[in-house]
Design a protein around this motif. Structure first.
Motif, short mmCIF file in Angstrom:
data_model
loop_
_atom_site.label_atom_id
_atom_site.label_comp_id
_atom_site.label_asym_id
_atom_site.label_seq_id
_atom_site.Cartn_x
_atom_site.Cartn_y
_atom_site.Cartn_z
N SER A 81 -5.83 -1.31 2.66
CA SER A 81 -5.56 -0.19 1.69
C SER A 81 -6.67 0.78 1.84
O SER A 81 -6.82 1.53 1.20
N ALA A 85 -8.97 5.04 -8.63
CA ALA A 85 -9.12 3.66 -9.08
C ALA A 85 -10.38 3.43 -9.72
O ALA A 85 -11.36 4.36 -9.64
N LEU A 133 0.85 6.61 -6.67
CA LEU A 133 -0.44 7.01 -7.21
C LEU A 133 -0.78 8.03 -8.25
O LEU A 133 -1.57 7.76 -9.16
N VAL A 187 -4.77 1.92 -11.07
CA VAL A 187 -5.21 1.11 -9.70
C VAL A 187 -6.80 0.69 -10.16
O VAL A 187 -7.58 1.53 -10.44
N GLU A 222 -10.15 -1.66 -8.60
CA GLU A 222 -10.84 -2.20 -7.48
C GLU A 222 -11.78 -3.40 -7.88
O GLU A 222 -12.56 -3.19 -8.96
N VAL A 271 1.86 2.06 -3.86
CA VAL A 271 0.67 2.56 -4.38
C VAL A 271 0.62 4.13 -4.03
O VAL A 271 0.55 4.81 -4.77
N TYR A 330 -6.75 -4.66 -6.47
CA TYR A 330 -6.92 -4.81 -5.12
C TYR A 330 -8.33 -4.99 -4.81
O TYR A 330 -9.28 -4.74 -5.82
N THR A 384 0.86 -1.23 0.16
CA THR A 384 0.17 0.05 0.03
C THR A 384 0.81 1.25 0.05
O THR A 384 0.52 2.30 -0.59
N VAL A 428 -2.57 -2.38 -10.93
CA VAL A 428 -2.48 -2.58 -9.74
C VAL A 428 -3.95 -3.01 -9.30
O VAL A 428 -4.78 -2.20 -9.28
N MET A 432 -1.99 -5.67 -4.84
CA MET A 432 -1.37 -4.83 -3.71
C MET A 432 -1.82 -5.65 -2.31
O MET A 432 -3.10 -6.28 -2.25
N SER A 455 -0.12 -7.16 -14.64
CA SER A 455 -0.81 -6.89 -13.42
C SER A 455 -0.04 -7.31 -12.21
O SER A 455 0.76 -8.29 -12.22
#
Length: 137
Positions: free
Chosen positions: A126, A55, A30, A37, A39, A26, A96, A23, A94, A119, A116
């Protein structure tokens, strides 16, 4: 543009340390060009509750799943989705998510995701409670 690997010593024990970032890494990268990033959660509503700033959401139910074959989308479908999300072959992606990154790891195994990373700690660390990089929508 490929970003540098996370140099954390703890990752050097892994067979592929280039496939995992912290984290902290990242948060540090960022705003770097070439980083996306994403999710991916089992609970598809979590992204709307809050996510890492910038993200993108990868919805396993409506985007990663083929409704006919009830399996992952094929390589062409995955490539289209990545393009729609602003992710190219030279992007550092990334991933997560919830469930200790279970869905993020699943997304990382999709076709053509050689580039890829996942995280550490997923959204448990995170974000939703204790990370300085977390934001509500």
């Amino acid at each position: 543009m490929a970003l540098p690997y996370d140099p954390a010593v703890k990752f050097q024990e892994y067979a592929h340390p280039e496939m995992i970032v912290s984290t902290e890494w990242v948060a540090e990268h960022l705003d770097d060009p070439g980083l996306v990033v994403a999710e991916s959660d089992e609970d598809v509503l979590l992204y709307e509750v809050g996510h890492i700033p910038g993200a993108v959401k990868l919805d396993w139910h409506t985007e990663l799943n083929d409704p006919v074959s009830r399996d992952y989308v094929d390589g062409a479908g995955f490539a289209r989705l990545m393009s729609e999300k602003g992710i190219a072959r030279d992007t550092t992606l990334v991933l997560y998510g919830d469930k200790n990154n279970w869905w993020a790891a699943y997304a990382a195994r999709a076709p053509t995701t050689r580039w890829s990373t996942v995280m550490t700690h997923g959204s448990a660390r995170s974000g939703r409670r204790c990370s300085p990089i977390w934001a509500s929508p």
